[in-house]
Design a protein around this motif. Sequence first.
Motif, short mmCIF file in Angstrom:
data_model
loop_
_atom_site.label_atom_id
_atom_site.label_comp_id
_atom_site.label_asym_id
_atom_site.label_seq_id
_atom_site.Cartn_x
_atom_site.Cartn_y
_atom_site.Cartn_z
N SER A 69 0.38 -2.58 -4.49
CA SER A 69 0.42 -3.60 -3.62
C SER A 69 1.47 -3.27 -2.32
N ILE A 70 2.37 -2.08 -2.39
CA ILE A 70 3.36 -1.87 -1.45
C ILE A 70 2.88 -1.72 0.02
N GLY A 71 1.48 -1.22 0.29
CA GLY A 71 1.08 -1.44 1.76
C GLY A 71 0.74 -2.78 2.16
N SER A 72 0.21 -3.53 1.21
CA SER A 72 0.09 -5.06 1.80
C SER A 72 1.37 -5.89 1.73
N GLN A 73 2.36 -5.58 1.11
CA GLN A 73 3.70 -6.13 1.04
C GLN A 73 4.06 -5.91 2.42
N VAL A 74 3.95 -4.65 2.92
CA VAL A 74 4.50 -4.29 4.33
C VAL A 74 3.77 -5.06 5.25
N ALA A 75 2.38 -5.09 5.14
CA ALA A 75 1.88 -5.89 6.33
C ALA A 75 1.95 -7.60 6.21
N PHE A 76 2.24 -8.06 5.13
CA PHE A 76 2.36 -9.33 4.78
C PHE A 76 3.67 -9.76 5.45
N VAL A 77 4.86 -9.06 5.03
CA VAL A 77 6.21 -9.14 5.52
C VAL A 77 6.14 -8.89 7.11
N ASN A 78 5.67 -7.92 7.61
CA ASN A 78 5.38 -8.01 9.06
C ASN A 78 4.82 -9.05 9.85
N ILE A 79 3.73 -9.86 9.16
CA ILE A 79 3.02 -11.10 9.85
C ILE A 79 4.05 -12.26 9.60
N LEU A 80 4.48 -12.17 8.24
CA LEU A 80 5.45 -13.43 8.02
C LEU A 80 6.60 -13.69 8.73
N CYS A 81 7.35 -12.47 8.87
CA CYS A 81 8.60 -12.50 9.74
C CYS A 81 8.09 -12.67 11.16
N ALA A 136 -2.03 -11.96 5.16
CA ALA A 136 -1.50 -11.49 6.31
C ALA A 136 -2.49 -11.77 7.42
N LEU A 137 -3.84 -11.67 7.08
CA LEU A 137 -4.88 -11.89 8.09
C LEU A 137 -5.06 -13.18 8.30
N SER A 138 -4.86 -13.99 7.42
CA SER A 138 -4.89 -15.50 7.64
C SER A 138 -3.83 -16.06 8.52
N ILE A 139 -2.70 -15.76 8.26
CA ILE A 139 -1.53 -16.11 8.76
C ILE A 139 -1.74 -15.79 10.46
N SER A 140 -2.14 -14.61 10.71
CA SER A 140 -2.35 -13.88 12.07
C SER A 140 -3.52 -14.14 12.51
N SER A 141 -4.54 -14.54 11.80
CA SER A 141 -5.88 -14.52 12.34
C SER A 141 -6.42 -13.25 12.69
N THR A 240 -0.83 -3.07 9.92
CA THR A 240 0.38 -2.31 9.48
C THR A 240 0.82 -2.04 7.81
N GLY A 241 0.81 -0.89 7.36
CA GLY A 241 0.73 -0.54 5.90
C GLY A 241 -0.54 -0.16 5.29
N ASP A 242 -1.51 -0.07 6.05
CA ASP A 242 -2.81 0.58 5.47
C ASP A 242 -2.81 1.88 5.29
N GLY A 243 -2.79 2.23 3.78
CA GLY A 243 -2.60 3.65 3.18
C GLY A 243 -1.36 4.11 3.16
N PHE A 244 -0.44 3.00 3.27
CA PHE A 244 0.96 3.27 3.01
C PHE A 244 1.45 3.58 1.54
N GLU A 245 0.60 3.01 0.59
CA GLU A 245 0.95 3.11 -0.82
C GLU A 245 0.34 4.54 -1.20
#
Length: 325
Positions: A69-81, A136-141, A240-245
């Motif tokens: 999940s770490i790649g998605s964690q990166v994307a989620f934190v990017n968008i949430l912050c 992340a996609l929902s928050i940022s559309s 952001t974070g795609d393929g990061f894991e």
Amino acid sequence: MALKVNVGEKIKKYIIVIVLFALVAFFSILTPSFLTVDNLLTIARQVSMTGIAAVGMMFVLLIGGIDLSIGSQVAFVNILCAFLIINAGVPVVPAILICLAVSTATGLLMGTMVAVIRIPAFIATLSFMNILKGAALSISSGLPIYGFPEGFNMVGQGYIGIVPIPVIIMVVVFIAGAFILNKSYLGRYFYAVGGNEEAARLSGINVRMVIQLVFSLSAFFAAVSGLVTLSRLNSGSPQTGDGFEFDVITAVVLGGVSISGGSGTMLGTVVGVLIMGVLSNGLIMLNTSEYMQLIIKGIVLALAVGIDCVQRNRVKVKPSAKEAE
């Protein structure tokens, strides 16, 4: 004979260091501009996000788990912050703390699923990989968020002297990881649970707590990596974070951390991260296509896991001294 055995053990122990220097020498010969101070600092800055997350991933692999999940964690934190700062008007520091807390909480939830409900780590983290990506996609559309206050990009793009700030953060995280593994009882617990979970439980270790803590730490370090990435790009993107894991797991396994758990060192992880950085940078300087880079990295991961499996199998079939007699 004893001398040969000792030499063989030393070569095996430092083989990844030899590989690192061999790669540096190889790319230095092919591209004279590779071995320059500017390019080496560029490599260090490029691997800093991978290195930060690799510490948490190492802990997970040490207990015999995995965190997809770490790649998605990166994307989620990017968008949430980005959303909190730009859309909700939350000050930068509280927004960062909220992101770290939320990410750590998701790690704790994954750890609880693995430790208490006994869902395999692969499935638990795979599910959160999609949940966090979807959030992340929902928050940022599906669109990037930008317009950060002046100076926000300092952490990701700034320098102290000639050293990039992300590199300093990575080094601090490495030191903290080494301290946890080598100077605290938690490190001993990680190795014990990964070596034999049932034996660790019988010896009095709270295995559930260890698993929950490890997944929480993995999510926390992934969040730190995501925040540094956000500051560096100065734009929050759900991509952001795609393929990061993949890069993180490859670096950790390449560094000698066993996928079966119970063995690995922080030094090995550091070297594994550097090898991935040198390989990526060198291939780019040789104008290697992105598709070929993916093929090469896939081969590297397969070789690293294959070597680990071979070594594990040899240990299992190795006869005891009494049997050899």
